[in-house]
Write a protein that holds these residues in place. Structure first.
Motif, mmCIF file in Angstrom:
data_model
loop_
_atom_site.group_PDB
_atom_site.id
_atom_site.type_symbol
_atom_site.label_atom_id
_atom_site.label_comp_id
_atom_site.label_asym_id
_atom_site.label_seq_id
_atom_site.Cartn_x
_atom_site.Cartn_y
_atom_site.Cartn_z
ATOM 1 N N MET A 1 0.846 -1.174 0.000
ATOM 2 C CA MET A 1 0.000 0.000 0.000
ATOM 3 C C MET A 1 0.891 1.236 0.000
ATOM 4 S SD MET A 1 -2.818 0.964 2.785
ATOM 5 C CE MET A 1 -2.665 2.598 3.388
ATOM 6 N N ALA A 7 -6.321 8.211 -0.848
ATOM 7 C CA ALA A 7 -7.154 7.873 0.308
ATOM 8 C C ALA A 7 -6.425 8.155 1.619
ATOM 9 C CB ALA A 7 -7.553 6.399 0.233
ATOM 10 N N VAL A 8 -5.146 7.828 1.667
ATOM 11 C CA VAL A 8 -4.361 8.074 2.881
ATOM 12 C C VAL A 8 -4.253 9.567 3.143
ATOM 13 C CG1 VAL A 8 -2.067 7.870 3.906
ATOM 14 C CG2 VAL A 8 -3.088 5.917 2.758
ATOM 15 N N VAL A 11 -7.643 10.897 4.436
ATOM 16 C CA VAL A 11 -7.898 10.548 5.833
ATOM 17 C C VAL A 11 -6.975 11.337 6.758
ATOM 18 C CG1 VAL A 11 -7.800 8.654 7.513
ATOM 19 C CG2 VAL A 11 -8.835 8.281 5.286
ATOM 20 N N ALA A 44 -2.747 7.511 9.379
ATOM 21 C CA ALA A 44 -3.845 7.190 8.466
ATOM 22 C C ALA A 44 -3.503 5.976 7.607
ATOM 23 C CB ALA A 44 -4.155 8.393 7.578
ATOM 24 N N ALA A 45 -2.259 5.853 7.187
ATOM 25 C CA ALA A 45 -1.849 4.696 6.386
ATOM 26 C C ALA A 45 -1.998 3.406 7.184
ATOM 27 C CB ALA A 45 -0.413 4.866 5.908
ATOM 28 N N MET A 47 -4.025 2.946 9.789
ATOM 29 C CA MET A 47 -5.452 2.725 10.020
ATOM 30 C C MET A 47 -6.120 2.107 8.791
ATOM 31 S SD MET A 47 -6.418 6.207 12.108
ATOM 32 C CE MET A 47 -8.140 6.070 11.721
ATOM 33 N N LEU A 48 -5.815 2.614 7.608
ATOM 34 C CA LEU A 48 -6.417 2.065 6.398
ATOM 35 C C LEU A 48 -5.898 0.668 6.096
ATOM 36 C CD1 LEU A 48 -6.602 5.184 4.065
ATOM 37 C CD2 LEU A 48 -8.470 3.989 5.187
ATOM 38 N N LEU A 51 -7.863 -1.614 8.317
ATOM 39 C CA LEU A 51 -9.227 -1.726 7.804
ATOM 40 C C LEU A 51 -9.280 -2.633 6.583
ATOM 41 C CD1 LEU A 51 -12.174 -0.746 7.996
ATOM 42 C CD2 LEU A 51 -11.541 1.067 6.406
ATOM 43 N N ARG A 52 -8.321 -2.484 5.675
ATOM 44 C CA ARG A 52 -8.286 -3.340 4.489
ATOM 45 C C ARG A 52 -8.026 -4.795 4.860
ATOM 46 N NH1 ARG A 52 -5.094 1.199 1.781
ATOM 47 N NH2 ARG A 52 -6.710 2.292 0.623
#
Length: 95
Positions: A1, A7-8, A11, A44-45, A47-48, A51-52
């Motif tokens: 990622m 997206a990062v 967020v 944020a990276a 956290m995403l 989540l992924r």
């Protein structure tokens, strides 16, 4: 990622939005607001990524091989095709 994906960055902007808003009002120096934004980017990276990882297999059923193995354990006639599967045609020998 990628850490700099849109997206990062979005967020991270949402996480740092109080600092960005106070910088726009003139209450916080731009250096402090940018430092808070830069701290929010790896947060944020992460956290995403979590989540992924949690939602990677959401909505998918069991793999066909696993479903077939589970069926064979409980089915008294496992040689029958599973309902909805195409029947297996025998191959003709090659000359």
């Amino acid at each position: 990622m990628a850490i700099a994906s849109p997206a990062v960055l979005l967020v991270a902007a949402l996480l740092a939005s109080p600092a960005i808003a106070s910088c726009a009002k003139g209450e916080t120096p731009i250096g402090d607001a940018s430092l808070r934004y830069l701290i929010c980017v790896p947060v944020a990276a992460i956290m995403l990524a979590i989540l992924r990882a949690l939602t990677r297999d959401y909505g998918s059923g069991p793999e066909p091989i696993i479903a077939h193995l589970l069926r064979r354990r409980t089915d008294p006639r496992p040689d029958r095709p599973i309902e909805g599967d195409a029947p297996v045609q025998p191959r003709e020998p090659s000359p």
